[in-house]
Scaffold this motif. Structure first.
Motif, mmCIF file in Angstrom:
data_model
loop_
_atom_site.group_PDB
_atom_site.id
_atom_site.type_symbol
_atom_site.label_atom_id
_atom_site.label_comp_id
_atom_site.label_asym_id
_atom_site.label_seq_id
_atom_site.Cartn_x
_atom_site.Cartn_y
_atom_site.Cartn_z
ATOM 1 N N ARG A 83 28.035 -5.585 20.816
ATOM 2 C CA ARG A 83 29.575 -5.541 21.278
ATOM 3 C C ARG A 83 30.497 -5.197 20.309
ATOM 4 N NH1 ARG A 83 30.909 -9.706 26.385
ATOM 5 N NH2 ARG A 83 29.847 -8.384 27.795
ATOM 6 N N ILE A 84 30.063 -5.856 18.926
ATOM 7 C CA ILE A 84 30.952 -5.514 17.810
ATOM 8 C C ILE A 84 31.146 -4.228 17.457
ATOM 9 C CG2 ILE A 84 31.493 -5.989 15.532
ATOM 10 C CD1 ILE A 84 30.362 -8.818 16.036
ATOM 11 N N VAL B 217 36.011 -12.238 14.993
ATOM 12 C CA VAL B 217 35.463 -11.071 14.687
ATOM 13 C C VAL B 217 35.995 -10.466 13.316
ATOM 14 C CG1 VAL B 217 34.785 -8.554 15.212
ATOM 15 C CG2 VAL B 217 34.840 -10.191 17.052
ATOM 16 N N LEU B 218 35.166 -10.271 12.489
ATOM 17 C CA LEU B 218 35.712 -9.747 11.040
ATOM 18 C C LEU B 218 35.850 -8.197 11.332
ATOM 19 C CD1 LEU B 218 34.001 -12.207 8.629
ATOM 20 C CD2 LEU B 218 36.408 -12.411 9.387
ATOM 21 N N PRO B 219 36.650 -7.543 10.370
ATOM 22 C CA PRO B 219 36.605 -6.036 10.492
ATOM 23 C C PRO B 219 35.448 -5.671 9.822
ATOM 24 C CG PRO B 219 38.816 -7.203 9.132
ATOM 25 C CD PRO B 219 37.516 -8.212 9.544
ATOM 26 N N GLN C 24 39.363 -10.243 17.413
ATOM 27 C CA GLN C 24 39.402 -11.038 18.544
ATOM 28 C C GLN C 24 38.487 -12.046 18.535
ATOM 29 O OE1 GLN C 24 37.781 -8.160 21.603
ATOM 30 N NE2 GLN C 24 37.430 -9.747 22.883
ATOM 31 N N TYR C 25 38.644 -13.117 19.249
ATOM 32 C CA TYR C 25 37.906 -14.304 19.428
ATOM 33 C C TYR C 25 36.876 -14.340 20.290
ATOM 34 C CZ TYR C 25 41.097 -16.701 16.157
ATOM 35 O OH TYR C 25 41.823 -16.955 14.957
ATOM 36 N N VAL C 26 35.815 -14.670 20.103
ATOM 37 C CA VAL C 26 34.538 -14.959 21.093
ATOM 38 C C VAL C 26 34.510 -16.405 21.386
ATOM 39 C CG1 VAL C 26 31.911 -14.463 21.284
ATOM 40 C CG2 VAL C 26 33.392 -13.010 19.620
ATOM 41 N N ARG C 27 34.813 -16.609 22.365
ATOM 42 C CA ARG C 27 34.735 -17.891 23.161
ATOM 43 C C ARG C 27 33.292 -18.514 23.555
ATOM 44 N NH1 ARG C 27 39.883 -19.230 20.975
ATOM 45 N NH2 ARG C 27 41.255 -17.660 21.538
ATOM 46 N N VAL D 74 31.230 -12.365 11.829
ATOM 47 C CA VAL D 74 32.340 -13.204 12.478
ATOM 48 C C VAL D 74 32.667 -14.468 11.442
ATOM 49 C CG1 VAL D 74 31.541 -12.608 14.880
ATOM 50 C CG2 VAL D 74 30.468 -14.689 13.878
ATOM 51 N N ALA D 75 33.918 -15.188 11.870
ATOM 52 C CA ALA D 75 34.070 -16.144 11.148
ATOM 53 C C ALA D 75 34.479 -17.280 11.810
ATOM 54 C CB ALA D 75 35.094 -15.718 10.040
#
Length: 235
Positions: free
Chosen positions: A23-24, A74-76, A33-36, A64-65
């Protein structure tokens, strides 16, 4: 995007990590974007525990962080990151192919040819899921034939950072991959260490530019920083 069946799978957290990586890399989860946890667990029909484990694994990979009280962001992705991965794959993969050339058995060669034939058929049928699986099998078979388990394990870890699922949709890459794989196979049949190293190294190095161009075009990564990858040479 079709949701796989995540029920009753061994190594469930690894499957979830692979799903989130995809997905990333396809832009479903954009940078920032946040992954919940709860939301993703509900979507996949599983508990939050394997989702949490997967996201911590992706933290270790730099995708991610964790943000206190906010979840996982999600990190760039950068061009340099992807170029670095391709360059390291080229070096380690080349060495594994060279070692395989010196000790590969006739049976292992026959299995590689079988995998490659199936892979080319999958490419011809535009079966992306099968092409990703068979491509992974092709490289894994060579790494096993190298009889260097620690180096092969290192290569497996590096490959986690490569967006394998994207390659079937990269323009002209399937044809390039078929030619490259055939060249690797030819070198292995000759038991030629130098040819095998060169063929595999060039295969991985050649993947970086079209992959980066593909992801830039789709807005998954920015086009501000130039990758340190060769644009000339064999194509």
């Amino acid at each position: 995007m079709t949701i796989p069946n995540f029920g009753a799978r061994p190594q469930l957290s690894e499957d979830v990590a692979k799903f989130v990586r995809k997905r990333i890399f396809d832009g479903t989860y954009a940078a920032g974007q946040y992954v919940r946890l709860d939301q993703l667990a509900a979507e996949l029909g599983i508990s939050v525990t394997p989702v949490r484990e997967a996201l911590f694994a992706l933290c270790a990979e730099g995708l991610v962080a964790q943000q206190p009280r906010r979840g996982f962001v999600v990190l760039p992705l950068t061009q340099r990151d992807l170029a670095d991965v391709a360059n390291v794959q080229a070096h380690v993969g080349g060495e594994l192919a060279a070692r395989a050339a010196t000790c590969i058995t006739d049976g292992q060669l026959a299995e590689l040819e079988r995998i490659q034939a199936q892979l080319e058929k999958a490419y011809a049928n535009d079966d992306d899921e099968q092409t990703v699986r068979l491509n992974h099998e092709f490289h894994r078979a060579i790494n096993i034939a190298a009889n260097s388990p620690k180096l092969a394990q290192l290569m497996a870890q590096i490959t986690r950072y490569a967006p394998e699922s994207v390659f079937p949709s990269v323009e002209h890459w399937p044809a390039q991959a078929v030619r490259d794989h055939r060249r690797v196979l030819a070198a292995l049949k000759k038991r030629d260490e130098q040819l095998a190293r060169a063929a595999m190294s060039e295969h991985f190095a050649a993947s970086a530019v079209p992959l980066i161009d593909h992801l830039v075009e789709r807005g998954v990564i920015g086009d501000g920083e130039g990758p340190s990858v060769p644009r000339g040479g064999r194509s």
